[in-house]
Motif scaffolding. Sequence first.
Motif, short mmCIF file in Angstrom:
data_model
loop_
_atom_site.label_atom_id
_atom_site.label_comp_id
_atom_site.label_asym_id
_atom_site.label_seq_id
_atom_site.Cartn_x
_atom_site.Cartn_y
_atom_site.Cartn_z
N SER B 41 0.84 -1.21 0.00
CA SER B 41 0.00 0.00 0.00
C SER B 41 0.87 1.25 0.00
N ASP B 169 -5.27 -0.49 -4.90
CA ASP B 169 -4.73 -1.05 -3.66
C ASP B 169 -5.67 -2.12 -3.11
N GLU B 170 -5.35 -3.36 -3.37
CA GLU B 170 -6.20 -4.49 -2.98
C GLU B 170 -7.67 -4.24 -3.29
MG LIG Z 1 -2.21 -2.60 2.18
#
Ligand SMILES: [Mg+2]
Lengths: 294, 277
Positions: B41, B169-170
């Motif tokens: 991240s 991000d994910e």
């Molecule tokens: Mg993360």
Amino acid sequence: MSALPSAIEPARLATLDRGYREAVRARRSRAVLIGLAIVLCTMLSAISAEVEPATLFANIGKFTSYIGRIFVLENGQPVWTRPAEWFWGLEDWLSLLLETVLIAYVGTALGTAGAVVLAFFAAANLSPHPVLRAVTRRWLEFCRTFPELVFALIFVIAFGLGPLPGVLAIAIHSMGALGKLFSEVAENIDLKPVEGVAATGASWPVVVRFGALPQVLPNFVSYTLLRFEINVRGASVMGFVGAGGIGQDLIEAIRKFYYADVSAILVLIIVTVALIDFITERVRHRLGDSGAPA
Amino acid sequence: MLRLQQVTKRFGDKKAVDGVSAVIPKGQLVGVIGRSGAGKSTLLRMVNRLETVTEGRITCGQINVGTLSGRHLRAWRARCAMIFQQFNLVGRLDVLTNVLIGRSFGVSTGRSLLKLWTDADRTRALAALDRFDMAHLAAQRADTLSGGQQQRVAIARALVQEPDIILADEPVASLDPRNTRLVMDALQAINRELGITVVCNLHSLDLAREYCDRLLGLAAGRLVLDEAPNALSNARARELYGLEAADVVGEPETLPVAAYAMPLGSLSVAPSGVPAQ
Ligand SMILES: [Mg+2]
Ligand SMILES: Nc1ncnc2c1ncn2[C@@H]1O[C@H](COP(=O)(O)OP(=O)(O)OP(=O)(O)O)[C@@H](O)[C@H]1O
């Protein structure tokens, strides 16, 4: 019975249990300490401010006799026997009350507008710059440091008698008080939407407008309505220093010992404040149920 | 072309990202993998400058991302759209407004504040929603949507930015398998059809293998792997993910017993260590 809860080793359980109990005990003894400290501080401040219960009891008779006196007409009869005579000045008083409510309304509106803008500068999580934040916070502190009447008095000297100084005084004090509350509301918001908007390249005002404002709006509205009710009460004494509203008749009645007028005006103020309290309460609950549109 | 040179991010003494270098050509779909806390991240957030860069350089053509500020920084953010695990929509606003927020760099601040979007922007936003079968929900409040729907709104918001790069991000970590497919397909379609570079943090190795052109592996902030998905053996993946391997790598295998001993041991509670609230 599940096998899981008993799977823990007795020795380990004892350790965990002891840890928990110690933590709880520490918390409890701290609560007792804080309680003692509060009682002690109250006593100390009462002594140093020369608050003497004896004086209070000695003079309580004077107070009750004054209260009794204001509910008696010139001819010696209780006020409620002749409502028309009691409220002889109703028309004037109602128009002064309207002026009072308008002073509160305009003052609240102006103060809220300032508070909304400044709150975002003052909030730690949103402020564009630490220096700007510090300056804003000091300014808000200054605005709420003095009672409204002090500002009103200064503005009366500057702008002359009338409702304008009252409006300004209420606006400034409300800006300080609401700005502080608003910034605390803003500091507790979810920052994910704020990041979401900032990541698109939006400018700071736009980030605040879309990322933060929708989240804080219901609380802002609620605090503002609460403040309006407080300000109606504040505006009703503005007239004491010549800053408009019902206060000027009230202070005159008190000074000149027009006893029945004092009670009549007080009753009108109480009814007005209660009415506004009732209405704003209603609106606030409505907002709480449905949420304000952003 | 996005170029990372010895990019480092420090939080206090801790290096969250440690000397990462990579060149990402235009149009690639890059997966960033690694265990929790590896710095995925942080790496993405530095590219969008939601985090500052402690050391090293991130460049894109002539632009030095690390030193941007003011309007230039906002222009860069508009060029590299961000998609978040928790969607980061404004829940109290309707879907279309959420998408239109993606246009705010190109619109004057005054017009944005008053929501005076142009018809062209409104059309763009509706078209982006329609691409993901979401246009019929345009008037609905964003927080009434399911997670998968919200993420598709977030992708539409990214799309109307007309970005060169999308950083995700994910994006599927909070979604069920069906919505995971929908969202990953959407990202892939954007990449293939519009030629937008996509850099995507993924926890699931299977997804990363299936969708990405290239995988970057992070471990404790360092870049430890940079290869094509089919070149990555299960053994290396397991090494990268360590204890999380069982969750992440397709076929589960029994891990050595010793691997379990560590987290249990670190759970012991000393009585003095109990925080007094
Ligand atoms: Mg993360
Ligand atoms: N704002 C911060 N302040 C201090 N430390 C941080 C901050 N953000 C991240 N870290 C630390 O940096 C390291 C990397 O975090 P990061 O969130 O980038 O990991 P990640 O790979 O995205 O993990 P996950 O898969 O759990 O999302 C972690 O050890 C984390 O604790």
